[in-house]
Enzyme design. Structure first.
Site, PDB file in Angstrom:
ATOM      1  N   VAL A 100       0.839  -1.202   0.000  1.00  0.00           N
ATOM      2  CA  VAL A 100       0.000   0.000   0.000  1.00  0.00           C
ATOM      3  C   VAL A 100       0.871   1.247   0.000  1.00  0.00           C
ATOM      4  O   VAL A 100       0.612   2.212  -0.740  1.00  0.00           O
ATOM      5  CB  VAL A 100      -0.968  -0.011   1.201  1.00  0.00           C
ATOM      6  CG1 VAL A 100      -1.666   1.337   1.356  1.00  0.00           C
ATOM      7  CG2 VAL A 100      -2.002  -1.123   1.038  1.00  0.00           C
ATOM      8  N   ALA A 103       2.282   1.977  -3.413  1.00  0.00           N
ATOM      9  CA  ALA A 103       1.306   2.552  -4.334  1.00  0.00           C
ATOM     10  C   ALA A 103       0.912   3.968  -3.942  1.00  0.00           C
ATOM     11  O   ALA A 103       0.669   4.819  -4.802  1.00  0.00           O
ATOM     12  CB  ALA A 103       0.061   1.664  -4.398  1.00  0.00           C
ATOM     13  N   GLU A 104       0.833   4.216  -2.637  1.00  0.00           N
ATOM     14  CA  GLU A 104       0.303   5.490  -2.163  1.00  0.00           C
ATOM     15  C   GLU A 104       1.303   6.636  -2.249  1.00  0.00           C
ATOM     16  O   GLU A 104       0.955   7.748  -2.643  1.00  0.00           O
ATOM     17  CB  GLU A 104      -0.177   5.350  -0.712  1.00  0.00           C
ATOM     18  CG  GLU A 104      -1.425   4.499  -0.543  1.00  0.00           C
ATOM     19  CD  GLU A 104      -2.676   5.202  -1.041  1.00  0.00           C
ATOM     20  OE1 GLU A 104      -2.619   6.412  -1.341  1.00  0.00           O
ATOM     21  OE2 GLU A 104      -3.718   4.537  -1.132  1.00  0.00           O
ATOM     22  N   SER A 105       2.544   6.393  -1.826  1.00  0.00           N
ATOM     23  CA  SER A 105       3.473   7.519  -1.688  1.00  0.00           C
ATOM     24  C   SER A 105       4.898   7.235  -2.138  1.00  0.00           C
ATOM     25  O   SER A 105       5.736   8.139  -2.076  1.00  0.00           O
ATOM     26  CB  SER A 105       3.533   7.958  -0.222  1.00  0.00           C
ATOM     27  OG  SER A 105       4.192   6.961   0.565  1.00  0.00           O
ATOM     28  N   TYR A 190      -5.707   1.299  -9.238  1.00  0.00           N
ATOM     29  CA  TYR A 190      -5.051   1.199  -7.939  1.00  0.00           C
ATOM     30  C   TYR A 190      -5.059  -0.233  -7.405  1.00  0.00           C
ATOM     31  O   TYR A 190      -4.022  -0.734  -6.929  1.00  0.00           O
ATOM     32  CB  TYR A 190      -5.774   2.124  -6.958  1.00  0.00           C
ATOM     33  CG  TYR A 190      -5.306   2.053  -5.534  1.00  0.00           C
ATOM     34  CD1 TYR A 190      -4.220   2.800  -5.097  1.00  0.00           C
ATOM     35  CD2 TYR A 190      -5.966   1.251  -4.599  1.00  0.00           C
ATOM     36  CE1 TYR A 190      -3.789   2.744  -3.777  1.00  0.00           C
ATOM     37  CE2 TYR A 190      -5.545   1.191  -3.283  1.00  0.00           C
ATOM     38  CZ  TYR A 190      -4.461   1.934  -2.876  1.00  0.00           C
ATOM     39  OH  TYR A 190      -4.035   1.872  -1.565  1.00  0.00           O
TER      40      TYR A 190
END
Length: 205
Positions: A100, A103-105, A190
């Site tokens: 996660v 993918a997020e940051s 996503y």
């Protein structure tokens, strides 16, 4: 067949079983005086909770994996201990938390999205408040809250990883309203991206 190939096939089989799961429990919700929306699948937990979705089938969605982001050794060393502590505290696979974050940051603790999501796990302000975060740019607070949120989403959707990830990206209400993965291009991109990262971290052990 080598050990690595067997592990990869087992991961694929587990993912297929997750995507094929047919249902999840009734969902109850209420909005508190601060405007924070709460969810549960436990009937009668609090009189404020109202039924928002009856148990029913969720149609699986097919995904095409994408190439995973590969964190540097420095990034892994900087955050692995925090992620390990959070994952053990809340019963979430540390490899999923890494996926996660990838993918997020891309492991940037100062990341801010155009929609206002903040920090290394890109917490929306309402989500940060829900989990008592004082500073979303603090990686420890952010990772602990993001991991708790993942735990709660996995519980809400009865272990359906694809739905939990869709809710992490688009919000619980969007998943509940659509009865599956919301028809948003960002969310539909996503979910497979995180699943691809997750498989890569699983292969690393």
């Amino acid at each position: 067949m080598g050990t690595g190939n067997r592990g990869y096939l087992m991961a694929c089989a587990a993912l297929a079983a997750c995507l094929a799961a047919p249902a999840f429990a009734d969902i109850y919700s209420f909005r508190d005086e601060r405007g924070v929306v709460h969810f549960t699948n436990i009937k009668g937990l609090d009189p404020r909770y109202k039924l928002v979705r009856k148990e029913g089938a969720i149609n699986p969605v097919s995904y095409t994996p994408t190439a995973p982001y590969t964190p540097t050794r420095e990034e892994l060393e900087r955050y692995t201990a925090i992620i390990k502590t959070a994952s053990q505290s809340y019963g979430v696979d540390a490899r999923l938390v890494h996926a996660v974050i990838s993918a997020e940051s891309n492991y940037n603790p100062n990341a801010v999205s155009r929609t206002g999501a903040q920090g290394i796990m890109q917490l929306m302000p309402d989500t940060a408040r829900r989990y008592g975060v004082q500073n979303s740019m603090d990686p420890i607070e952010n990772i602990h809250a993001g991991t708790r949120y993942l735990r709660d989403l996995l519980a809400m959707f009865k272990g359906r990883l694809d739905l939990a990830l869709a809710a992490y990206n688009a919000g619980e209400n969007a998943v509940l309203r659509s009865g599956g993965i919301p028809p948003y291009a960002e969310t539909r991109s996503y979910v497979p991206r995180v699943l691809g990262y997750y498989r890569e971290f699983q292969k690393r052990g």
